[in-house]
Write a protein that holds these residues in place. Sequence first.
Motif, short mmCIF file in Angstrom:
data_model
loop_
_atom_site.label_atom_id
_atom_site.label_comp_id
_atom_site.label_asym_id
_atom_site.label_seq_id
_atom_site.Cartn_x
_atom_site.Cartn_y
_atom_site.Cartn_z
N VAL A 80 28.50 37.75 46.98
CA VAL A 80 28.48 38.98 47.77
C VAL A 80 28.31 38.65 49.25
O VAL A 80 27.47 37.84 49.62
CB VAL A 80 27.32 39.89 47.33
CG1 VAL A 80 27.31 41.18 48.14
CG2 VAL A 80 27.42 40.19 45.86
N ILE A 81 29.12 39.29 50.08
CA ILE A 81 28.94 39.20 51.52
C ILE A 81 28.40 40.51 52.08
O ILE A 81 27.51 40.54 52.90
CB ILE A 81 30.27 38.83 52.22
CG1 ILE A 81 30.64 37.39 51.90
CG2 ILE A 81 30.15 39.00 53.73
CD1 ILE A 81 31.88 36.92 52.61
N ASP A 82 28.93 41.62 51.57
CA ASP A 82 28.45 42.93 52.01
C ASP A 82 28.61 43.92 50.87
O ASP A 82 29.64 43.92 50.19
CB ASP A 82 29.21 43.42 53.24
CG ASP A 82 28.64 44.71 53.79
OD1 ASP A 82 27.48 44.69 54.24
OD2 ASP A 82 29.33 45.73 53.75
N GLY A 83 27.60 44.74 50.65
CA GLY A 83 27.62 45.72 49.57
C GLY A 83 26.47 45.51 48.61
O GLY A 83 26.49 46.02 47.48
N LEU A 84 25.45 44.76 49.05
CA LEU A 84 24.32 44.44 48.19
C LEU A 84 23.65 45.68 47.61
O LEU A 84 23.31 45.72 46.43
CB LEU A 84 23.28 43.62 48.96
CG LEU A 84 21.95 43.40 48.24
CD1 LEU A 84 22.13 42.44 47.09
CD2 LEU A 84 20.88 42.91 49.19
N GLN A 85 23.44 46.71 48.44
CA GLN A 85 22.70 47.87 47.97
C GLN A 85 23.44 48.57 46.83
O GLN A 85 22.84 48.96 45.83
CB GLN A 85 22.44 48.85 49.13
CG GLN A 85 21.78 48.21 50.36
CD GLN A 85 20.45 47.53 50.05
OE1 GLN A 85 19.66 48.04 49.26
NE2 GLN A 85 20.20 46.40 50.68
N ARG A 86 24.75 48.74 46.98
CA ARG A 86 25.54 49.40 45.95
C ARG A 86 25.64 48.56 44.69
O ARG A 86 25.48 49.04 43.56
CB ARG A 86 26.93 49.73 46.49
CG ARG A 86 26.94 50.92 47.45
CD ARG A 86 28.25 51.02 48.21
NE ARG A 86 28.35 50.01 49.25
CZ ARG A 86 29.45 49.35 49.57
NH1 ARG A 86 30.56 49.59 48.92
NH2 ARG A 86 29.45 48.47 50.55
N LEU A 87 25.91 47.26 44.86
CA LEU A 87 26.03 46.38 43.71
C LEU A 87 24.71 46.29 42.94
O LEU A 87 24.68 46.39 41.71
CB LEU A 87 26.47 44.99 44.16
CG LEU A 87 26.57 43.91 43.07
CD1 LEU A 87 27.49 44.35 41.95
CD2 LEU A 87 27.02 42.59 43.67
#
Length: 362
Positions: A80-87
């Motif tokens: 993951v590079i961006d989108g941690l909160q959703r993932l």
Amino acid sequence: MSVLDDVSRYRHEIATDSYTTTWREIIGQYKDGDLKIDPEYQRLFRWDVDQQTQYVESLLLNIPSPPLFLAANQDGGFEVIDGLQRLSTMIRFFAAEVFDGNAPAVAHLSDEPDNNITVPLTLAEGPIIGSLSGFTAQTLPEALIRTIRYARITIILLEKESSPTARYEVFKRLNKQGAILSDQEIRNCTARLFGVEFPTALREMGESVTIRSALQMSGEDERRMRVEEMILRLLAFNHSQTAPRHEVSEFLDEFMIFASEGKFRLTPEVRNRIEKTFEMIGTAFPDGKAFRFPRSGFSTNLFDIVATGVYANLDNLDVEEFKKRHAQLLKSSQVSEVTGAGSNTRKKMIGRIELGMTWFAR
């Protein structure tokens, strides 16, 4: 070399692709170990239950979701590079089936109960659908679970041919725009693209009771890795092999990469000097006032002067001499010249470094 040449050169260092997939496929990749979340990064899962619920509600209502940014690794997996909160929200929502009742072998869990991805999410009231409250992935009607599983999301993929520097810049810029993470949290995650030894050692030093006691930072500042940032400032100001070319944040970014590439190491000698620096400061000012102007909170500017000065002159100082020079420093007009408005500029940063090194060398 012209600006056209520069643009052409660096565009070739960033190779991307995009496609649309479903959350079912993404969660499956995570469960199979093909999609990884770095342990350091996973600790930064910060959404509370209301925010997690709101995202699930968005999927149910077919509200468009921003893309996830992933990076392809040499082993064929993804990170993951961006989108941690959703993932992380989706992993937690489906935790019962993802982990089959067992915590993952790699401990990449948040310290906060609401952000432990292995504990299945119990939804709160949604901003629109209040009746979501109390439901889980096991109790929500199957038709709605299918809606969530098959909700589509765009993936922006940074190909494995992209350079580590390109990955670093993409991660840093995406996360700084979102303002979810502190600068140091971003540094400690992205620097791992260049090597894990230094970021890990920096985190370990950030747990030092001696250092934390001397700084006396708030719990929120400690959580956002401000302790580690102060240690990094101290190291960068004393051990950088190049003169600062940019403002403070960029200078620290550069040193973090430099150290993570193995060009600077936290040797036992350096660690010992850091501990002794904070031990002296904490002994002289056990209430944390060494880094605070009168009637003010923690001052990064004062930290730069004091900590840098003590570290550089440790062999020639004792506690009483340090206290005397510190008291004189606070009365000096030189302090105001390198703090205040524009304190993050290159000029004032250099001024604070020089002031600390000379003031405590007297």
